[in-house]
Write a protein that holds these residues in place. Structure first.
Motif, PDB file in Angstrom:
ATOM      1  N   ASP A   8     -15.655  21.967   7.031  1.00  0.00           N
ATOM      2  CA  ASP A   8     -15.691  21.432   5.667  1.00  0.00           C
ATOM      3  C   ASP A   8     -15.499  22.540   4.638  1.00  0.00           C
ATOM      4  OD1 ASP A   8     -16.074  18.898   6.625  1.00  0.00           O
ATOM      5  OD2 ASP A   8     -18.242  18.872   6.311  1.00  0.00           O
ATOM      6  N   GLU A   9     -16.071  23.727   4.910  1.00  0.00           N
ATOM      7  CA  GLU A   9     -15.903  24.847   3.988  1.00  0.00           C
ATOM      8  C   GLU A   9     -14.448  25.313   3.976  1.00  0.00           C
ATOM      9  OE1 GLU A   9     -18.499  25.825   2.080  1.00  0.00           O
ATOM     10  OE2 GLU A   9     -19.528  24.189   3.083  1.00  0.00           O
ATOM     11  N   ILE A  10     -13.820  25.332   5.155  1.00  0.00           N
ATOM     12  CA  ILE A  10     -12.421  25.740   5.252  1.00  0.00           C
ATOM     13  C   ILE A  10     -11.533  24.809   4.425  1.00  0.00           C
ATOM     14  CG2 ILE A  10     -10.455  25.967   6.830  1.00  0.00           C
ATOM     15  CD1 ILE A  10     -12.409  26.823   8.991  1.00  0.00           C
ATOM     16  N   LYS A  11     -11.730  23.513   4.589  1.00  0.00           N
ATOM     17  CA  LYS A  11     -10.904  22.544   3.876  1.00  0.00           C
ATOM     18  C   LYS A  11     -11.084  22.669   2.371  1.00  0.00           C
ATOM     19  CE  LYS A  11     -11.021  19.245   7.702  1.00  0.00           C
ATOM     20  NZ  LYS A  11     -11.506  17.934   8.170  1.00  0.00           N
ATOM     21  N   TRP A  12     -12.324  22.917   1.943  1.00  0.00           N
ATOM     22  CA  TRP A  12     -12.591  23.043   0.510  1.00  0.00           C
ATOM     23  C   TRP A  12     -11.951  24.307  -0.052  1.00  0.00           C
ATOM     24  CZ3 TRP A  12     -15.724  26.794  -1.966  1.00  0.00           C
ATOM     25  CH2 TRP A  12     -15.896  26.573  -3.336  1.00  0.00           C
ATOM     26  N   MET A  13     -12.129  25.429   0.640  1.00  0.00           N
ATOM     27  CA  MET A  13     -11.606  26.696   0.134  1.00  0.00           C
ATOM     28  C   MET A  13     -10.088  26.737   0.120  1.00  0.00           C
ATOM     29  SD  MET A  13     -14.219  29.446   1.822  1.00  0.00           S
ATOM     30  CE  MET A  13     -15.957  29.406   1.384  1.00  0.00           C
ATOM     31  N   GLN A  14      -9.476  26.004   1.018  1.00  0.00           N
ATOM     32  CA  GLN A  14      -8.017  25.997   1.095  1.00  0.00           C
ATOM     33  C   GLN A  14      -7.388  25.455  -0.180  1.00  0.00           C
ATOM     34  OE1 GLN A  14      -5.703  23.298   1.524  1.00  0.00           O
ATOM     35  NE2 GLN A  14      -3.981  24.713   1.823  1.00  0.00           N
ATOM     36  N   LYS A  15      -8.144  24.660  -0.933  1.00  0.00           N
ATOM     37  CA  LYS A  15      -7.623  24.059  -2.154  1.00  0.00           C
ATOM     38  C   LYS A  15      -7.675  25.020  -3.348  1.00  0.00           C
ATOM     39  CE  LYS A  15      -9.491  19.570  -0.690  1.00  0.00           C
ATOM     40  NZ  LYS A  15     -10.457  18.500  -1.017  1.00  0.00           N
ATOM     41  N   LEU A  16      -8.399  26.123  -3.219  1.00  0.00           N
ATOM     42  CA  LEU A  16      -8.643  27.007  -4.355  1.00  0.00           C
ATOM     43  C   LEU A  16      -7.687  28.202  -4.342  1.00  0.00           C
ATOM     44  CD1 LEU A  16     -12.558  26.980  -4.269  1.00  0.00           C
ATOM     45  CD2 LEU A  16     -11.008  25.431  -5.480  1.00  0.00           C
ATOM     46  N   ASP A  17      -7.079  28.470  -5.474  1.00  0.00           N
ATOM     47  CA  ASP A  17      -6.068  29.522  -5.574  1.00  0.00           C
ATOM     48  C   ASP A  17      -6.653  30.901  -5.859  1.00  0.00           C
ATOM     49  OD1 ASP A  17      -3.931  27.711  -5.172  1.00  0.00           O
ATOM     50  OD2 ASP A  17      -3.996  27.143  -7.294  1.00  0.00           O
ATOM     51  N   TYR A  18      -7.820  30.967  -6.482  1.00  0.00           N
ATOM     52  CA  TYR A  18      -8.342  32.250  -6.943  1.00  0.00           C
ATOM     53  C   TYR A  18      -9.622  32.666  -6.201  1.00  0.00           C
ATOM     54  CZ  TYR A  18      -4.869  31.806 -10.561  1.00  0.00           C
ATOM     55  OH  TYR A  18      -3.670  31.685 -11.219  1.00  0.00           O
ATOM     56  N   VAL A  19      -9.884  32.027  -5.076  1.00  0.00           N
ATOM     57  CA  VAL A  19     -11.019  32.392  -4.234  1.00  0.00           C
ATOM     58  C   VAL A  19     -10.510  33.111  -2.995  1.00  0.00           C
ATOM     59  CG1 VAL A  19     -12.918  31.535  -2.816  1.00  0.00           C
ATOM     60  CG2 VAL A  19     -12.459  30.491  -5.041  1.00  0.00           C
ATOM     61  N   ARG A  20     -11.008  34.327  -2.770  1.00  0.00           N
ATOM     62  CA  ARG A  20     -10.675  35.074  -1.553  1.00  0.00           C
ATOM     63  C   ARG A  20     -11.950  35.245  -0.732  1.00  0.00           C
ATOM     64  NH1 ARG A  20      -7.722  40.419  -3.258  1.00  0.00           N
ATOM     65  NH2 ARG A  20      -9.069  40.240  -5.071  1.00  0.00           N
ATOM     66  N   VAL A  21     -11.835  34.993   0.547  1.00  0.00           N
ATOM     67  CA  VAL A  21     -12.997  34.998   1.441  1.00  0.00           C
ATOM     68  C   VAL A  21     -12.838  36.097   2.472  1.00  0.00           C
ATOM     69  CG1 VAL A  21     -14.403  33.608   3.032  1.00  0.00           C
ATOM     70  CG2 VAL A  21     -13.206  32.503   1.128  1.00  0.00           C
ATOM     71  N   SER A  22     -13.913  36.852   2.720  1.00  0.00           N
ATOM     72  CA  SER A  22     -13.882  37.934   3.691  1.00  0.00           C
ATOM     73  C   SER A  22     -15.074  37.833   4.632  1.00  0.00           C
ATOM     74  CB  SER A  22     -13.911  39.303   2.994  1.00  0.00           C
ATOM     75  OG  SER A  22     -12.795  39.466   2.141  1.00  0.00           O
ATOM     76  N   PHE A  23     -14.877  38.340   5.843  1.00  0.00           N
ATOM     77  CA  PHE A  23     -15.934  38.385   6.842  1.00  0.00           C
ATOM     78  C   PHE A  23     -16.377  39.825   7.037  1.00  0.00           C
ATOM     79  CE2 PHE A  23     -17.375  39.094  11.189  1.00  0.00           C
ATOM     80  CZ  PHE A  23     -18.362  38.125  11.321  1.00  0.00           C
TER      81      PHE A  23
END
Length: 233
Positions: free
Chosen positions: A64-79
């Protein structure tokens, strides 16, 4: 001067910190499962083209988090491997806290933190900001594509497969890991609302316990509990 925050204060000022971001936003949290309110605020910042960096460190992102973040253009996610810090910053404010960006933590746990404002504690804010930037630099950016999202199949088989892949420990092994006796661990889990104590010393999983991944496995002796190895106590 730094301001002390209790559980409700941490949640309140975290929302304010996100709302007040004008240029950049950094959210560092080992566990990542955003509630609807935080998602709404981040979506608004994304529409404003605010640079948003999210760093997490425990297991894979929930579909669910992946699907939500995929819609956002200015959010970058790191591990970031071995991440334990919880720190939230915009260009003028910083919260250092025990609070994870995790629905369960925000609702159920007793948390503490401090709020640092740049105009009041410039040196402390600068040190926290530089450490946050260092964590970002050593993190691996997670690139989420549309194909990856489409590949997710929310079937019973998929859910069961993901459950099997998670590293889980019995109550006794989890207690040993944290240098506790098993009865002490069970009492702690009851206090955290993950277990409910029944008659004759028996326990049952609560809905919160099931939500964070707790399982009950029946056997010939009655049964035992399994817990995510990285559960926060």
């Amino acid at each position: 001067m730094a301001k002390f925050l209790n559980t409700s204060g941490t949640n309140f000022f975290l929302e304010e910190l996100i709302k007040n971001a004008k240029e950049r936003l950094i959210l560092i949290s080992p566990y990542l499962r955003l509630n609807d309110r935080i998602k709404e605020l981040l979506e608004d910042k994304d529409r404003m083209k605010i640079d948003i960096r999210i760093v997490y460190g425990k297991s894979d992102l929930h579909p669910d988090e992946i699907k939500w973040m995929q819609k956002l253009d200015y959010v970058r996610v790191s591990f970031c491997k071995n991440l334990h810090a919880k720190c939230y910053l915009n260009e003028g404010e910083c919260i250092i806290s025990s609070l994870n960006l995790y629905e369960f933590s925000q609702v159920n746990n007793n948390e503490m933190g401090i709020l640092v404002r740049k105009y009041e504690d410039d040196e402390v804010f600068k040190d926290a900001y530089e450490e946050a930037q260092r964590i970002i630099r050593i993190s691996d950016e997670v690139r989420i594509t549309l194909d990856e999202v489409k590949a997710e199949k929310p079937t019973i088989e998929k859910i069961e497969e993901e459950s099997l892949l998670q590293s889980k420990l019995t109550s006794s092994k989890l207690a040993a890991k944290h240098k506790l006796r098993t009865p002490e661990l069970l009492e702690l889990l009851v206090n955290k609302g993950l277990l409910e104590e029944k008659a004759e010393g028996k326990h049952t999983l609560t809905d919160s316990g099931k939500f964070i991944g707790g399982e009950f496995k029946p056997n010939q002796y009655g049964g035992y509990f399994l817990w995510p190895e990285n559960i926060e106590l």
